[in-house]
Design an enzyme around this catalytic site. Sequence first.
Site, PDB file in Angstrom:
ATOM      1  N   ASP A   1      35.273  54.359  41.783  1.00 19.94           N
ATOM      2  CA  ASP A   1      36.000  53.510  42.735  1.00 19.94           C
ATOM      3  C   ASP A   1      36.012  52.092  42.163  1.00 19.94           C
ATOM      4  O   ASP A   1      35.255  51.232  42.594  1.00 19.94           O
ATOM      5  CB  ASP A   1      35.289  53.554  44.093  1.00 19.94           C
TER       6      ASP A   1
ATOM      7  N   PRO B   1      35.299  42.978  34.882  1.00 18.30           N
ATOM      8  CA  PRO B   1      34.180  43.906  34.674  1.00 18.30           C
ATOM      9  C   PRO B   1      34.572  45.378  34.589  1.00 18.30           C
ATOM     10  O   PRO B   1      33.779  46.203  34.160  1.00 18.30           O
ATOM     11  CB  PRO B   1      33.286  43.652  35.897  1.00 18.30           C
TER      12      PRO B   1
HETATM   13  N1  AG3 Z   1      39.644  49.876  44.358  1.00 23.50           N
HETATM   14  C1  AG3 Z   1      41.009  49.959  43.874  1.00 23.50           C
HETATM   15  C2  AG3 Z   1      41.771  48.710  44.180  1.00 23.50           C
HETATM   16  C3  AG3 Z   1      42.960  48.459  43.359  1.00 23.50           C
HETATM   17  C4  AG3 Z   1      43.614  47.212  43.874  1.00 23.50           C
HETATM   18  N2  AG3 Z   1      44.630  46.710  43.013  1.00 23.50           N
HETATM   19  C5  AG3 Z   1      45.402  45.700  43.334  1.00 23.50           C
HETATM   20  N3  AG3 Z   1      45.374  45.189  44.516  1.00 23.50           N
HETATM   21  N4  AG3 Z   1      46.212  45.233  42.438  1.00 23.50           N
HETATM   22  C6  AG3 Z   1      39.434  49.578  45.719  1.00 23.50           C
HETATM   23  C7  AG3 Z   1      38.008  49.471  46.101  1.00 23.50           C
HETATM   24  C8  AG3 Z   1      37.808  49.867  47.508  1.00 23.50           C
HETATM   25  N5  AG3 Z   1      36.520  50.424  47.706  1.00 23.50           N
END
Ligand code: AG3
Length: 276
Positions: A156, A163
């Site tokens: 995730d 990072p």
């Molecule tokens: N992780 C993926 C988020 C991607 C966002 N990208 C963007 N806004 N350009 C999300 C973490 C949630 N636990």
Amino acid sequence: MAEHWFCEQNTPGYSVQWKVVQKLHQETTPFQELMFVELEEWGRTLILDGAVQYTEKDEFIYHEMIAHVPLMSHPRPEKVLIIGGGDGGTLREVLKHPKVASVDMVEIDQRVVETSKVFLPGVASGFDDPRTRLIIDDGINYVHETKQKYDVVLVDSSDPVGPAVQLYSRPFYQDVYRALADDGMLVVQSESPLFYGQLFASIVGNLKDIFPITRVYLATVPTYVSGPWSFTAASKTHDPAHIADDTAIIDGLKYYNKQIHQAAFALPQFILERLG
Ligand code: AG3
């Protein structure tokens, strides 16, 4: 008081503006720029390096889909590893599975965890669950060195800047393969197939070279760029699109159900073509 809008720049030609009710917190951690705001319409929101990661309004879609698709298709998902996910949303969903006996969560940035517990109360509880072991470390190092064998690994991560860059590399996926049990399964968030098509195709291509089964699935997450968001499941034996036989649906979910599980693997033509 003047209106305040937060602008997320997605590509050189596309950005999204969100009306801010209140800024809650901002700091520069050793890894990234961290910010919590209250948005009109979207509620409590986590932003990392200018990219919106979590909004109260639709976080359930992303978190249910990254967690329940693998956990419902793996017949015995007892030992789970989460890489990233410092806000706790994925952890909350994983812990809903009665078959899950332990969850190791490896987050590089301790400040994301500490501040999410304060500013995102809807996800804090997972960190206190006795099955949870929080490890503050670089996920790259952790999977390279671990002797553990996991049933399910979930990545995730944020976008491949800062990072998270190495979390999209082939050596990392090889290490994850090694850290999975003989019938283990990996799911990674694999970005927007429409906006980041090349990146998406390279993630899937790398996983295809390593795992015998690789399946892409989609969910519409309005918070992220342009709607359709992809996840890629890479598996040693079990088909991620097939729900394991004796698996009961968890009560109280807001997005995931059996029909969604199956339908999520139906891919539009442009994505099939991109994947070759
Ligand atoms: N992780 C993926 C988020 C991607 C966002 N990208 C963007 N806004 N350009 C999300 C973490 C949630 N636990």
